[in-house]
Design a protein around this motif. Sequence first.
Motif, PDB file in Angstrom:
ATOM      1  N   VAL A 234      -5.947  -8.867 -31.601  1.00 35.88           N
ATOM      2  CA  VAL A 234      -7.191  -8.308 -32.123  1.00 35.88           C
ATOM      3  C   VAL A 234      -7.738  -7.366 -31.061  1.00 35.88           C
ATOM      4  CG1 VAL A 234      -9.558  -8.879 -32.852  1.00 35.88           C
ATOM      5  CG2 VAL A 234      -7.652 -10.387 -33.493  1.00 35.88           C
ATOM      6  N   ALA A 235      -8.182  -6.190 -31.464  1.00 32.63           N
ATOM      7  CA  ALA A 235      -8.764  -5.241 -30.510  1.00 32.63           C
ATOM      8  C   ALA A 235     -10.078  -5.810 -29.980  1.00 32.63           C
ATOM      9  CB  ALA A 235      -8.996  -3.893 -31.182  1.00 32.63           C
ATOM     10  N   GLY A 236     -10.313  -5.644 -28.690  1.00 36.23           N
ATOM     11  CA  GLY A 236     -11.537  -6.135 -28.061  1.00 36.23           C
ATOM     12  C   GLY A 236     -11.299  -7.479 -27.385  1.00 36.23           C
ATOM     13  N   ARG A 237     -12.277  -7.897 -26.615  1.00 36.39           N
ATOM     14  CA  ARG A 237     -12.220  -9.170 -25.890  1.00 36.39           C
ATOM     15  C   ARG A 237     -13.117 -10.168 -26.619  1.00 36.39           C
ATOM     16  NH1 ARG A 237     -11.547 -10.743 -20.247  1.00 36.39           N
ATOM     17  NH2 ARG A 237     -11.178  -8.550 -19.778  1.00 36.39           N
ATOM     18  N   MET A 238     -12.502 -11.169 -27.222  1.00 34.94           N
ATOM     19  CA  MET A 238     -13.257 -12.216 -27.915  1.00 34.94           C
ATOM     20  C   MET A 238     -12.918 -13.565 -27.294  1.00 34.94           C
ATOM     21  SD  MET A 238     -13.091 -11.253 -31.952  1.00 34.94           S
ATOM     22  CE  MET A 238     -14.446 -12.373 -32.330  1.00 34.94           C
ATOM     23  N   ASN A 239     -13.853 -14.093 -26.504  1.00 39.30           N
ATOM     24  CA  ASN A 239     -13.601 -15.416 -25.961  1.00 39.30           C
ATOM     25  C   ASN A 239     -13.912 -16.459 -27.037  1.00 39.30           C
ATOM     26  OD1 ASN A 239     -16.400 -16.001 -25.869  1.00 39.30           O
ATOM     27  ND2 ASN A 239     -16.568 -15.160 -23.813  1.00 39.30           N
ATOM     28  N   ALA A 240     -13.628 -17.704 -26.762  1.00 35.46           N
ATOM     29  CA  ALA A 240     -13.806 -18.767 -27.757  1.00 35.46           C
ATOM     30  C   ALA A 240     -15.260 -18.874 -28.220  1.00 35.46           C
ATOM     31  CB  ALA A 240     -13.321 -20.097 -27.193  1.00 35.46           C
ATOM     32  N   ALA A 241     -16.212 -18.663 -27.317  1.00 35.15           N
ATOM     33  CA  ALA A 241     -17.633 -18.725 -27.700  1.00 35.15           C
ATOM     34  C   ALA A 241     -17.977 -17.593 -28.663  1.00 35.15           C
ATOM     35  CB  ALA A 241     -18.521 -18.669 -26.458  1.00 35.15           C
ATOM     36  N   ASP A 242     -17.425 -16.395 -28.440  1.00 36.76           N
ATOM     37  CA  ASP A 242     -17.650 -15.269 -29.350  1.00 36.76           C
ATOM     38  C   ASP A 242     -17.114 -15.602 -30.742  1.00 36.76           C
ATOM     39  OD1 ASP A 242     -18.692 -13.701 -27.249  1.00 36.76           O
ATOM     40  OD2 ASP A 242     -16.708 -12.876 -26.775  1.00 36.76           O
ATOM     41  N   ILE A 243     -15.919 -16.160 -30.784  1.00 34.39           N
ATOM     42  CA  ILE A 243     -15.309 -16.514 -32.072  1.00 34.39           C
ATOM     43  C   ILE A 243     -16.110 -17.621 -32.745  1.00 34.39           C
ATOM     44  CG2 ILE A 243     -13.234 -17.398 -33.214  1.00 34.39           C
ATOM     45  CD1 ILE A 243     -11.613 -16.070 -30.897  1.00 34.39           C
TER      46      ILE A 243
ATOM     47  N   LEU B 144      -6.726 -12.307 -39.917  1.00 39.80           N
ATOM     48  CA  LEU B 144      -6.664 -13.723 -39.573  1.00 39.80           C
ATOM     49  C   LEU B 144      -8.020 -14.319 -39.895  1.00 39.80           C
ATOM     50  CD1 LEU B 144      -4.959 -13.493 -36.054  1.00 39.80           C
ATOM     51  CD2 LEU B 144      -3.909 -14.361 -38.154  1.00 39.80           C
ATOM     52  N   ILE B 145      -8.035 -15.568 -40.312  1.00 34.72           N
ATOM     53  CA  ILE B 145      -9.295 -16.267 -40.545  1.00 34.72           C
ATOM     54  C   ILE B 145      -9.449 -17.301 -39.440  1.00 34.72           C
ATOM     55  CG2 ILE B 145     -10.600 -17.772 -42.096  1.00 34.72           C
ATOM     56  CD1 ILE B 145      -8.957 -16.501 -44.402  1.00 34.72           C
ATOM     57  N   ALA B 146     -10.550 -17.234 -38.717  1.00 32.40           N
ATOM     58  CA  ALA B 146     -10.841 -18.202 -37.659  1.00 32.40           C
ATOM     59  C   ALA B 146     -11.832 -19.218 -38.206  1.00 32.40           C
ATOM     60  CB  ALA B 146     -11.409 -17.506 -36.427  1.00 32.40           C
ATOM     61  N   TRP B 147     -11.624 -20.478 -37.851  1.00 32.65           N
ATOM     62  CA  TRP B 147     -12.485 -21.569 -38.306  1.00 32.65           C
ATOM     63  C   TRP B 147     -12.386 -22.714 -37.305  1.00 32.65           C
ATOM     64  CZ3 TRP B 147      -9.636 -26.002 -39.901  1.00 32.65           C
ATOM     65  CH2 TRP B 147      -8.261 -25.789 -40.054  1.00 32.65           C
ATOM     66  N   MET B 148     -13.268 -23.677 -37.454  1.00 27.44           N
ATOM     67  CA  MET B 148     -13.271 -24.800 -36.526  1.00 27.44           C
ATOM     68  C   MET B 148     -13.193 -26.115 -37.288  1.00 27.44           C
ATOM     69  SD  MET B 148     -15.865 -23.507 -33.554  1.00 27.44           S
ATOM     70  CE  MET B 148     -15.218 -24.655 -32.352  1.00 27.44           C
ATOM     71  N   GLN B 149     -12.544 -27.057 -36.648  1.00 25.23           N
ATOM     72  CA  GLN B 149     -12.530 -28.435 -37.126  1.00 25.23           C
ATOM     73  C   GLN B 149     -13.007 -29.255 -35.943  1.00 25.23           C
ATOM     74  OE1 GLN B 149      -8.895 -29.615 -38.999  1.00 25.23           O
ATOM     75  NE2 GLN B 149      -9.417 -31.773 -38.951  1.00 25.23           N
TER      76      GLN B 149
ATOM     77  N   LYS C 184     -16.433 -19.714 -41.236  1.00 25.54           N
ATOM     78  CA  LYS C 184     -15.207 -18.951 -40.974  1.00 25.54           C
ATOM     79  C   LYS C 184     -15.563 -17.507 -40.665  1.00 25.54           C
ATOM     80  CE  LYS C 184     -14.169 -17.753 -45.763  1.00 25.54           C
ATOM     81  NZ  LYS C 184     -13.192 -17.782 -46.835  1.00 25.54           N
ATOM     82  N   THR C 185     -14.622 -16.827 -40.022  1.00 28.52           N
ATOM     83  CA  THR C 185     -14.794 -15.403 -39.760  1.00 28.52           C
ATOM     84  C   THR C 185     -13.445 -14.722 -39.900  1.00 28.52           C
ATOM     85  OG1 THR C 185     -15.764 -13.749 -38.280  1.00 28.52           O
ATOM     86  CG2 THR C 185     -14.465 -15.475 -37.231  1.00 28.52           C
ATOM     87  N   MET C 186     -13.482 -13.498 -40.350  1.00 30.91           N
ATOM     88  CA  MET C 186     -12.269 -12.708 -40.520  1.00 30.91           C
ATOM     89  C   MET C 186     -12.053 -11.875 -39.258  1.00 30.91           C
ATOM     90  SD  MET C 186     -11.445 -13.377 -43.657  1.00 30.91           S
ATOM     91  CE  MET C 186     -11.578 -12.937 -45.363  1.00 30.91           C
ATOM     92  N   LEU C 187     -10.833 -11.884 -38.751  1.00 31.41           N
ATOM     93  CA  LEU C 187     -10.466 -11.096 -37.580  1.00 31.41           C
ATOM     94  C   LEU C 187      -9.426 -10.067 -38.009  1.00 31.41           C
ATOM     95  CD1 LEU C 187      -9.981 -14.048 -35.046  1.00 31.41           C
ATOM     96  CD2 LEU C 187     -12.036 -12.642 -35.366  1.00 31.41           C
ATOM     97  N   LYS C 188      -9.740  -8.798 -37.815  1.00 35.98           N
ATOM     98  CA  LYS C 188      -8.811  -7.720 -38.153  1.00 35.98           C
ATOM     99  C   LYS C 188      -7.815  -7.570 -37.013  1.00 35.98           C
ATOM    100  CE  LYS C 188      -8.067  -4.468 -41.215  1.00 35.98           C
ATOM    101  NZ  LYS C 188      -7.611  -4.830 -42.534  1.00 35.98           N
ATOM    102  N   THR C 189      -6.531  -7.642 -37.331  1.00 33.25           N
ATOM    103  CA  THR C 189      -5.504  -7.564 -36.296  1.00 33.25           C
ATOM    104  C   THR C 189      -5.083  -6.112 -36.054  1.00 33.25           C
ATOM    105  OG1 THR C 189      -3.593  -7.756 -37.756  1.00 33.25           O
ATOM    106  CG2 THR C 189      -4.633  -9.821 -37.030  1.00 33.25           C
TER     107      THR C 189
ATOM    108  N   LEU D 214     -10.598 -24.974 -32.369  1.00 29.35           N
ATOM    109  CA  LEU D 214     -10.557 -23.650 -32.969  1.00 29.35           C
ATOM    110  C   LEU D 214      -9.193 -23.440 -33.614  1.00 29.35           C
ATOM    111  CD1 LEU D 214     -11.763 -20.788 -33.371  1.00 29.35           C
ATOM    112  CD2 LEU D 214     -10.939 -20.243 -31.069  1.00 29.35           C
ATOM    113  N   TYR D 215      -9.205 -22.918 -34.833  1.00 30.39           N
ATOM    114  CA  TYR D 215      -7.976 -22.636 -35.577  1.00 30.39           C
ATOM    115  C   TYR D 215      -8.014 -21.210 -36.085  1.00 30.39           C
ATOM    116  CZ  TYR D 215      -6.882 -27.639 -35.912  1.00 30.39           C
ATOM    117  OH  TYR D 215      -6.567 -28.943 -35.624  1.00 30.39           O
ATOM    118  N   ILE D 216      -6.807 -20.671 -36.328  1.00 30.63           N
ATOM    119  CA  ILE D 216      -6.693 -19.428 -37.074  1.00 30.63           C
ATOM    120  C   ILE D 216      -5.725 -19.678 -38.220  1.00 30.63           C
ATOM    121  CG2 ILE D 216      -7.295 -17.838 -35.199  1.00 30.63           C
ATOM    122  CD1 ILE D 216      -4.290 -17.309 -34.820  1.00 30.63           C
TER     123      ILE D 216
END
Length: 184
Positions: free
Chosen positions: A110-119, A140-145, A129-134, A149-151
Motif C-alpha cells: 500500500v502506498a504510504g506509511r500506515m502503522n498498526a495504530a493508523d490502520i 485489501l480489507i483490514a479488520w480486527m478480531q 473495517k477499512t479498504m486499503l488500495k494496493t 489485525l487481519y487483512i
Amino acid sequence: MKTRKFLSIAFFGLMLGVTSYAQKSVMVGGAAMYPTKNIIENAVNSKDHTTLVAAVKAAGLVETLQSAGPFTVFAPTNTAFDKLPKGTVENLLKPENLKTLQTILTYHVVAGRMNAADIANAIKEGNGKTMLKTVSGGTLIAWMQGKDLYITDENGTKAKVTIADVNQSNGVIHVIDTVVLPKQ
C-alpha cells in the motif's frame, strides 16, 4: 515561570522518549530489522522471508522497494508461501509469469506509511473495517478480531498480522501468515 520551563523540558523529554521507542529495531526471522535501513536491506536478513525476497528479486522489484516510498508492506512468511498449492511458487518464478508475480507482490503493498495504530483508527472510523488500495490496483480489507489485525483479499482469504510495525527508513512492514491474492 520555572514550572512552565520544567513542563516544556518534561514534554520534550517525553516526546524524545516516544520517538526513540518508535524507532527501536524489531526481531523478524532471527534478525534485527533496523528502522534506519530500507525494506530490502532488512528483508534480506530475515530467515522467515527468503521466499518473499527471492520473489521480489525475480519480479525485478528490488529497486522499487529500495526507493524513498513510503510503503506499507504486508510481508508473507515462508510458511505463508508454503500454504499455496504445491508448485505455485516455482511456477510464479518462471520468466513467462513475470507480470503475474509482479501483480501478486504489489498486491501486498500500500502506498504510504500506515502503522498498526493508523490502520486500527481507519477500521474504527469504518465501523469495523477499512479498504486499503494496493499498489497493484486491488483492494485489501483490514479488520480486527479482538486486538489482532487481519487483512482479507478480494477472494475472501484472510491473513493475520503476526508482527506489526516493523519500521523501515522507507515505510513499514507488517508480517502476515498467509499470502493474499488479487481477484483473477
